[in-house]
Design an enzyme around this catalytic site. Sequence first.
Site, PDB file in Angstrom:
ATOM      1  N   LYS A   1      37.191  38.044  37.440  1.00 40.58           N
ATOM      2  CA  LYS A   1      38.400  38.485  36.345  1.00 40.58           C
ATOM      3  C   LYS A   1      39.859  37.937  36.964  1.00 40.58           C
ATOM      4  CE  LYS A   1      40.170  42.870  34.504  1.00 40.58           C
ATOM      5  NZ  LYS A   1      39.788  44.335  34.368  1.00 40.58           N
TER       6      LYS A   1
ATOM      7  N   GLU B   1      31.903  45.515  31.671  1.00 39.16           N
ATOM      8  CA  GLU B   1      32.512  45.574  33.020  1.00 39.16           C
ATOM      9  C   GLU B   1      31.907  46.354  34.002  1.00 39.16           C
ATOM     10  OE1 GLU B   1      36.503  46.861  32.887  1.00 39.16           O
ATOM     11  OE2 GLU B   1      37.295  45.411  34.379  1.00 39.16           O
TER      12      GLU B   1
ATOM     13  N   CYS C   1      37.408  42.819  30.437  1.00 38.41           N
ATOM     14  CA  CYS C   1      38.277  43.779  30.126  1.00 38.41           C
ATOM     15  C   CYS C   1      39.800  43.329  29.756  1.00 38.41           C
ATOM     16  CB  CYS C   1      38.297  44.824  31.057  1.00 38.41           C
ATOM     17  SG  CYS C   1      38.995  46.045  30.412  1.00 38.41           S
TER      18      CYS C   1
HETATM   19  N1  CDV Z   1      39.518  47.960  33.115  1.00 40.83           N
HETATM   20  C1  CDV Z   1      40.703  47.173  32.628  1.00 40.83           C
HETATM   21  O1  CDV Z   1      40.953  45.995  32.722  1.00 40.83           O
HETATM   22  N2  CDV Z   1      41.197  48.103  31.866  1.00 40.83           N
HETATM   23  C2  CDV Z   1      42.673  47.747  30.899  1.00 40.83           C
HETATM   24  C3  CDV Z   1      43.485  49.049  30.938  1.00 40.83           C
HETATM   25  C4  CDV Z   1      43.877  49.607  32.294  1.00 40.83           C
HETATM   26  C5  CDV Z   1      44.772  48.776  29.820  1.00 40.83           C
HETATM   27  C6  CDV Z   1      42.300  47.183  29.652  1.00 40.83           C
HETATM   28  O2  CDV Z   1      43.120  46.289  29.328  1.00 40.83           O
HETATM   29  O3  CDV Z   1      41.574  47.775  28.965  1.00 40.83           O
END
Ligand code: CDV
Length: 328
Positions: free
Chosen positions: A132, A47, A181
């Site tokens: 996202k 990401e 993510c």
């Molecule tokens: N970049 C992200 O989405 N990070 C989140 C953290 C903040 C929990 C993740 O789900 O890894």
Amino acid sequence: MKRVITVAAAQLGPIQKAEGRDVVVARLVRLLEQAHHRGAQVVVFPELALTTFFPRWYVEDLDEADAWFEPSLPSPATQPVFDAIRRLGLTCYLGYGEIAHEADETGVVRKRRFNTAVVIAPSGEIVLKYRKVHLPGHKEFSTVRKVQHLEKRYFEVGNLGFPVVRAPVGGVDVNLGTLICNDRRWPEAWRELGLQQVELVMLGYNTPAVNQENRGFEANHLRNFHSQLSIQAGCYQNATFGVGVAKAGNEDGFELMGHSIIVNPQGEIMAMATSCADELVVADCDLAMCELGRTTIFNFAQHRRLEAYARIATQTGSTEPPVWQPAR
Ligand code: CDV
């Protein structure tokens, strides 16, 4: 014909706030070359792979943060990545901050920002774009948090759904899907992809190695466990291969988790990164395993029960159940 592809997770070490695109792009090109050398046909980057994880930094005026975003892809700065992809005949997932001048829900064209990933074909064309959906964190500067996580300030919620596309990887057509993510923690996102017969889910992440905010719910020693648990479950329950790729290491004093993995449709980890630096992890994926899962235990057409799932698509927050009353 056997449908086997060689997949590379191209983990990145940290990118410091002051680091320029040219340095990062050179690192990406080096990883693409290494991946090709090791026989990979598809390469997955993290990401926001072109910059530091900037949502940890507050800016009052978002226009001041334009340098962290791409108004177009390819751009002069990112062209070397596209050139390498074409030269080496690779398929590639790349996460970045996107600026788009497009109409919003009210029809007004304005400058919009998304946390985006694209899949680039060996021809250099973009075959899939995903923005996202599950944005963690908060919108305003928080005086109580130890570390800011301003994704809700920097980005709008993705408006492209969860697309899957069948596209060439080496000599094989593969059903490709993407997450970014935090999406990996949401089974609904995986199921959206599973319902389109996805065979390879590519996802990049920037996950703090230390959680200073959640009062122990996501304790430090469980950070990697929760990440891998989510990816392994998503792959198993949707009969797909998955590649989870970190940006890892210490960015300006903030530690990011590593442990990039390639997972098979049985939920097993096939390969895992062992450093918090630029590192390539490679595995061969036999796509017949997806069909096996999809036609047996996870034969959705036979076993899913839509009539019992109404709550999932109609209710956001959880509600308290009725209280049981003992019979008199
Ligand atoms: N970049 C992200 O989405 N990070 C989140 C953290 C903040 C929990 C993740 O789900 O890894």
